[in-house]
Design a protein around this motif. Sequence first.
Motif, PDB file in Angstrom:
ATOM      1  N   PHE A 306      63.970 -63.284 -31.337  1.00 13.47           N
ATOM      2  CA  PHE A 306      63.303 -62.006 -31.040  1.00 13.47           C
ATOM      3  C   PHE A 306      62.535 -62.025 -29.719  1.00 13.47           C
ATOM      4  O   PHE A 306      61.476 -61.434 -29.595  1.00 13.47           O
ATOM      5  CB  PHE A 306      62.428 -61.568 -32.219  1.00 13.47           C
ATOM      6  CG  PHE A 306      63.233 -61.338 -33.464  1.00 13.47           C
ATOM      7  CD1 PHE A 306      63.342 -62.326 -34.438  1.00 13.47           C
ATOM      8  CD2 PHE A 306      63.953 -60.158 -33.632  1.00 13.47           C
ATOM      9  CE1 PHE A 306      64.135 -62.140 -35.572  1.00 13.47           C
ATOM     10  CE2 PHE A 306      64.746 -59.955 -34.763  1.00 13.47           C
ATOM     11  CZ  PHE A 306      64.850 -60.959 -35.726  1.00 13.47           C
ATOM     12  N   ALA A 307      63.125 -62.675 -28.729  1.00  8.41           N
ATOM     13  CA  ALA A 307      62.542 -62.716 -27.381  1.00  8.41           C
ATOM     14  C   ALA A 307      61.177 -63.381 -27.358  1.00  8.41           C
ATOM     15  O   ALA A 307      60.340 -63.068 -26.513  1.00  8.41           O
ATOM     16  CB  ALA A 307      62.455 -61.304 -26.798  1.00  8.41           C
ATOM     17  N   PHE A 308      60.990 -64.322 -28.254  1.00  9.34           N
ATOM     18  CA  PHE A 308      59.720 -65.064 -28.287  1.00  9.34           C
ATOM     19  C   PHE A 308      59.436 -65.719 -26.929  1.00  9.34           C
ATOM     20  O   PHE A 308      58.291 -65.838 -26.509  1.00  9.34           O
ATOM     21  CB  PHE A 308      59.785 -66.107 -29.404  1.00  9.34           C
ATOM     22  CG  PHE A 308      58.596 -67.009 -29.498  1.00  9.34           C
ATOM     23  CD1 PHE A 308      58.720 -68.385 -29.275  1.00  9.34           C
ATOM     24  CD2 PHE A 308      57.340 -66.509 -29.806  1.00  9.34           C
ATOM     25  CE1 PHE A 308      57.618 -69.233 -29.367  1.00  9.34           C
ATOM     26  CE2 PHE A 308      56.220 -67.349 -29.891  1.00  9.34           C
ATOM     27  CZ  PHE A 308      56.371 -68.711 -29.670  1.00  9.34           C
ATOM     28  N   ASP A 309      60.505 -66.110 -26.234  1.00  8.85           N
ATOM     29  CA  ASP A 309      60.351 -66.747 -24.921  1.00  8.85           C
ATOM     30  C   ASP A 309      59.761 -65.813 -23.883  1.00  8.85           C
ATOM     31  O   ASP A 309      59.305 -66.262 -22.841  1.00  8.85           O
ATOM     32  CB  ASP A 309      61.711 -67.214 -24.401  1.00  8.85           C
ATOM     33  CG  ASP A 309      62.151 -68.475 -25.131  1.00  8.85           C
ATOM     34  OD1 ASP A 309      63.338 -68.811 -25.029  1.00  8.85           O
ATOM     35  OD2 ASP A 309      61.307 -69.100 -25.794  1.00  8.85           O
ATOM     36  N   TYR A 310      59.840 -64.548 -24.125  1.00 14.58           N
ATOM     37  CA  TYR A 310      59.322 -63.597 -23.147  1.00 14.58           C
ATOM     38  C   TYR A 310      57.799 -63.641 -23.063  1.00 14.58           C
ATOM     39  O   TYR A 310      57.226 -63.156 -22.090  1.00 14.58           O
ATOM     40  CB  TYR A 310      59.760 -62.175 -23.496  1.00 14.58           C
ATOM     41  CG  TYR A 310      61.163 -61.812 -23.070  1.00 14.58           C
ATOM     42  CD1 TYR A 310      61.651 -60.527 -23.276  1.00 14.58           C
ATOM     43  CD2 TYR A 310      61.997 -62.730 -22.448  1.00 14.58           C
ATOM     44  CE1 TYR A 310      62.926 -60.165 -22.875  1.00 14.58           C
ATOM     45  CE2 TYR A 310      63.283 -62.377 -22.043  1.00 14.58           C
ATOM     46  CZ  TYR A 310      63.736 -61.085 -22.267  1.00 14.58           C
ATOM     47  OH  TYR A 310      65.016 -60.722 -21.876  1.00 14.58           O
ATOM     48  N   LEU A 311      57.174 -64.180 -24.112  1.00 22.62           N
ATOM     49  CA  LEU A 311      55.707 -64.214 -24.090  1.00 22.62           C
ATOM     50  C   LEU A 311      55.214 -65.306 -23.144  1.00 22.62           C
ATOM     51  O   LEU A 311      55.710 -66.425 -23.177  1.00 22.62           O
ATOM     52  CB  LEU A 311      55.162 -64.492 -25.494  1.00 22.62           C
ATOM     53  CG  LEU A 311      55.351 -63.401 -26.542  1.00 22.62           C
ATOM     54  CD1 LEU A 311      54.896 -63.919 -27.912  1.00 22.62           C
ATOM     55  CD2 LEU A 311      54.575 -62.146 -26.173  1.00 22.62           C
ATOM     56  N   PRO A 312      54.244 -64.976 -22.288  1.00 22.72           N
ATOM     57  CA  PRO A 312      53.644 -66.020 -21.457  1.00 22.72           C
ATOM     58  C   PRO A 312      52.835 -66.987 -22.325  1.00 22.72           C
ATOM     59  O   PRO A 312      52.472 -66.655 -23.446  1.00 22.72           O
ATOM     60  CB  PRO A 312      52.729 -65.247 -20.511  1.00 22.72           C
ATOM     61  CG  PRO A 312      52.461 -63.952 -21.202  1.00 22.72           C
ATOM     62  CD  PRO A 312      53.619 -63.677 -22.110  1.00 22.72           C
ATOM     63  N   ARG A 313      52.550 -68.149 -21.792  1.00 25.86           N
ATOM     64  CA  ARG A 313      51.871 -69.204 -22.552  1.00 25.86           C
ATOM     65  C   ARG A 313      50.476 -69.480 -22.012  1.00 25.86           C
ATOM     66  O   ARG A 313      50.239 -69.433 -20.816  1.00 25.86           O
ATOM     67  CB  ARG A 313      52.659 -70.498 -22.479  1.00 25.86           C
ATOM     68  CG  ARG A 313      53.989 -70.649 -23.223  1.00 25.86           C
ATOM     69  CD  ARG A 313      54.353 -69.616 -24.197  1.00 25.86           C
ATOM     70  NE  ARG A 313      55.423 -70.042 -25.084  1.00 25.86           N
ATOM     71  CZ  ARG A 313      56.324 -69.249 -25.584  1.00 25.86           C
ATOM     72  NH1 ARG A 313      56.326 -67.957 -25.292  1.00 25.86           N
ATOM     73  NH2 ARG A 313      57.257 -69.722 -26.407  1.00 25.86           N
ATOM     74  N   LEU A 314      49.581 -69.837 -22.930  1.00 24.60           N
ATOM     75  CA  LEU A 314      48.223 -70.224 -22.550  1.00 24.60           C
ATOM     76  C   LEU A 314      48.152 -71.740 -22.346  1.00 24.60           C
ATOM     77  O   LEU A 314      48.905 -72.487 -22.958  1.00 24.60           O
ATOM     78  CB  LEU A 314      47.231 -69.854 -23.651  1.00 24.60           C
ATOM     79  CG  LEU A 314      47.206 -68.411 -24.155  1.00 24.60           C
ATOM     80  CD1 LEU A 314      46.069 -68.254 -25.168  1.00 24.60           C
ATOM     81  CD2 LEU A 314      47.014 -67.442 -23.015  1.00 24.60           C
TER      82      LEU A 314
END
Lengths: 886, 331, 188
Positions: A306-314
């Motif tokens: 579900f496009a989890f990779d699209y989220l930037p990371r902290l």
Amino acid sequence: MANADCIVIEGSNMAEAHPVGFQWVMEAKKRGARVIHVDPRFTRTSANADKHIPLRSGTDVVLLGGVIRYVLENELWFDEYLKLFTNASTLVSEEYGDPEDLEGLFSGYDEETATYDNSTWAYAGDPERLAQGLPERDETLRDPRTVFQILKRHYARYTPEMVRDTCGISEADFEYLARSITENSGRDRTTCFAYALGWTQHVGGAQMIRTAGVLQLLLGNVGRPGSGIMALRGHATIQGSTDIPTLYHILPGYLPMPKAGEDDFGEYVRQIGKKEQKGFWANADVYAVNLLKAWWGDAATAENDFAFDYLPRLTGAHGTYQTVMRMLEDGVDGYFLFGQNPAVGSANGRMQRLAMSHLKWMVVRDFYMIESATWWKDGPEIETGELRAEDIATEMFYLPAANHTEKAGSFTQTQRMVQWRDKAVEPPGDAQSDLQFAFDLGNRVREKLKNSTDPRDRPILDLTWDYPVDEHGEPDAESVLAEINGRHLTGEKAGQPLSGFAEMKADGSTIGGCWIYSGVYADGVNQARRRTPGQQQDETAAEWGWAWPANRRILYNRASADGEGKPWSERKKLVWWDEEMGRWTGDDVPDFPVTKRPDDPGDPSKGGAGALSGTDAFIMQADGRGWLFAPSGLVDGPLPTHYEAPESTVPNPLYAVQNNPTRVTFQDRNNMQSPGAHSAKGETYPYVFTTYRITEHHTAGGMSRFLPYLSELQPEMYVEVSPQLAGEVGLEPYGWATVISARSAIEAKVLVTERMTPLTIGDRTVHQIGMPFHFGRGSAAIVEGDGANDLIGMMLDANTQIQNSKNNDCAIIPGRRPRGPKLLTLVDEYRRRAGLIPEDEAQVDGALGAPGPGPGHELSPHTMRGPEEATAVPTGEPSMKEMRNR
Amino acid sequence: MSLLAGPAGPAAASGWGGDQQRVGFFTDTSICIGCKACEVACKEWNRNPVDGDLEILGSSYDNTGALGANTWRHVAFVEQGRERIEAAQESGRKLVGLGMPTVGPRPPRGQTPDGDLSGTDRTPPNTQEFRWLMSSDVCKHCTNAGCLDVCPTGAIFRSEFGSVVVQSDVCNGCGTCVAACPFGVIERRDDGTVSAKVERDEDVPHAGTANKCTLCYDRLVVGEQPACSATCPTQSIRFGEHDELVDSAEDRVRALHEQGMTEARLYGANPKDGVGGTGSVFLLLDEPEVYGLPPDPQVPTKELPQMYARVGIAAAGMLAATALAFLGGRR
Amino acid sequence: MARPLFLDWPVLRQLRGADPTGRGTAVMSPTTRSISPRTADADGLAHSVCPYCAVGCAQRVFHQDGRVTQIEGDPDSPVSRGRLCPKGAASEQLVNSPLRQTSVLYRRPHGTDWEELELDTALDMIADRFIEARRAHWQDTDEHGRPLRRAMGIASLGGATIDNEENYLLKKFFTAAGAIQMENQARI
């Protein structure tokens, strides 16, 4: 609150900050309730309380810890409630070490990183059982490793004498408080706490709130009418802006933002909640999938998680203060302000404004020319000569914003109730809503990037970004609410709104922007817009607005009934089990699976809601219990423990560790800190000052100092001092004074008043000075004044990244402050006296816990935890100046 | 001929007949939180100008100062220590002996209660070290209103609600009413100089005319309550039928006395006082002077019949003396 | 306004009527006799919520000719029961204060004063800068090679005074853009 028999207002000045809410405290008084106000100052709240207890700011853990001890020593806890609903009987790991044994630290402390590894705080038990929320227990509460016994040991030294010597509260007043609370708890009576920023704005603030939580759980004051802890938040929709967060660390519905390395979606959701644990966080995958699908639509499929990779990371804490440090290093180019005024309202005003001068551009959206828009030509640094307009490269865009009558939309007030506002008139001139601005910005950026082949731009281009607009270009706010609520995508209900998060699926057949808000648009009806008059409803008034989750007004209200589902008393009934109907019913929407029998043992093999037993009232916790002891969730300890404030000159009476060992601070010439109790030179700043709101103004003044009717009510900045302090220093009533801290100096008129009381702390007298924080220096407002936040440094609580505003140290002298560069000279004079400059003499942030370079480390595996909101794990990123000597 | 209102109430004496119930305020200062919503709501509704010099007044949290042409609600703040609290409790106890409401059954209307507090436990529960009095002042809409009685143009009138209202389209700014108000409430909205009507500042509404609380007459005529009482968060300001409010007020004083708060007393509730009782009744926790209120306000037209009688006698005497002078002179 | 009829003169009404002392019905002017509150004459009434603290008092917003003319409490609300604190009671002034800035202002780098700027131009300039700032401080991975996918050159502050729907769109877009440094008053 009207149903409470005793109300303790502490860390809050409710009559002044929430006057209309305060009518319900007066209602309780009319019904015979006792109202106690614990506050460093005697305020308009105190004037209407039965008793005001002045205390030394920041010592609430000692005071309430003292009441906890009083309850335990005198066996006044609500025994049945304690055993049914709390983790009192749970056994804690053998490796757990308490501050009683470790001189003020918990086990697992790493000096180098100034953080805790909480694995030794975990529950005891077989790992598989622990994952299911089934730790080992001793129901007799006698095993020394029970939470109950740990609690007793932990607070054993929080005696009335300790309270007297730490808080400055007499034994008689302590007795009054403890008796009022305990005599108004139990089956028939309840006590309610109300708090606000007098608790949150401390290093250790989260633990202050936790102390009240522990006390209330002990006394059975959670989930019942007139009970609980009322968090009095302070802005129209600050609750909404945490639920649907414009905050760095979370996503809508309190899902955490993923951290670097959390690239496996399954692992990410498992960190939030395991399938096998009890309670509703076990469905973390469902909530996350629905959010991702809402955002990335067709581009979010089961195949790509579900496009989890699209989220930037902290990679640690990216809070506003960390970001300000980054700005000062030219690491941030652009800054948007959406109705906030950090030049006045954020701690360390000077650094806020200096940081702005490092930006390439700023966009300020507001109604008035707030100081954060005009700092480059009329801010305090122009007066001191530190900044000159001609030298400042920051490009400024001021965009007028539509106000609350010029746009439709929802606000969520402090009781989680969402209320819809209808639009009255069109915005004037160039003013537009922030909805239109946001939609338009997204459209323009997407348009400019539309031919990009850069994979970095895919998340922007794949966003679902299509909302209907009216003839003025204004998006339909209800369509956004509908997306937040969620809907079915496939099947016979395709296109229909969800009725609640229970309808959400993890297979991409449903979407929902914020799972806790699901239901606000049930049946395609804007539930937040319901306005059945209160006079036509009962006390709960469930048909006005809509509260999340599922319109439940009191959380954890299962706890208002006993093990058999019967109310603890007729007087305090709220929800109960109806055997005939086979469901929970009552005066509120039950906050519990509605058909789960009180005697349901819970099925561990099911996980989630199915694993909850009929008495697991705390349905969001992985073990279904209210936590007296918190094995996870707070980074500075499972039990509230008293530490002194960062600049305090009072040695910690309880432990060898002076200050909170996990506190976050920033080494910067503009962020110096008084040595406090670490050196005799701490007496350079001998007095404690605290900041607060007053009724007539609002926050950083952007909505009050530009209004004539409010400005004339409180036209000038002032400080409040006791007659004794005024005499000691030579301050004239209604004359001028200059207040000097390690950061800056400001001037204010002086109110000499008995409402400020010197406190006897051990063998010394502590003077506290009060000041409102609404004033700032600019040129456009009707009234202006020096800003209190210029005095306050950036010293943060590690759980929340919130600054310590409520107790910092200062000197005070009569007369107005110097103008121009001489102001800086004055500040440096005191710094020299305090040994803060030259810098090689400076004490580095005091004793134990001086944060070091802070390498990042992997998150340690936790056995039992809920969602982690702000684990401030520092990174080793070399360009980050935080926590390093310069 | 007396201008004083009779038993049917002030409106009845002004052409309204006896049907309408008199309305007004009961301000219970013991539950005031000093928020000043009343000041703002009043200004906002009436579009009154800002007054004041935007400086701290030097009166605790009160920066408004007093009622005037531009401020029709004013919240006073008084900080008091133990000594003053005890004095207030003592003076309150004494008042009971003089006939103020006290514990025990309420006496029939119109009769003064008998007995004193001798049967009551007089020990106050924990006399506080400190207290902060807050009170919202407003035009009293007196039963016998000085401003109304002296107005030469008929600009001020008694409404059907029993309130006293200035008609700014009639007022010529003569200022006679300002001197006649025993409370110092009504004032002219100007800069202190005299100016002809044509020269008045058009930006300031009703510039040059006398201004004071209208009891939100324009709201009352459509059945809405005044802006201040509608907004008061704790209903320290309550609006309603005058008689009911006075009963409520007496009950409240009784209740406070039972709790040992003998400092509680009413102000303006006595129909026999110098203004015939007020339309806005107050519950105070200390002497009126502490709040900036006159302890014994008198409507200046009270003595009017006697004054005219003396005028008559003086005139008659003058005529007689003149006549004698002429009679004597002719010989 | 019609000139008063001879028989309508206050002094005659005083002599004729039930108000012989001329302190009541006899002296009421036509203006007074036809008085009505501006709330009764408003074009419409919108139901809203106070924008100040978090009690969430309901507000009635009266408007006429496209302007807000009165804001007062809504007695129907079970939370506020029609009451407003001084700030809520001043909401009409918040909305209509002459100090309100309604046109776009622009300050060029090193400028000493504001300039005017067309809204559309401003929005386009901002979009360009957003894209540029995003590129300038983009982080693909951290030093361990772990994906970061973020834009550290952009920051925002504010949210507690704007709508849930606005926060939602801002968070949605900024997150998709990699701009993680979003904060609001809750942090303070």
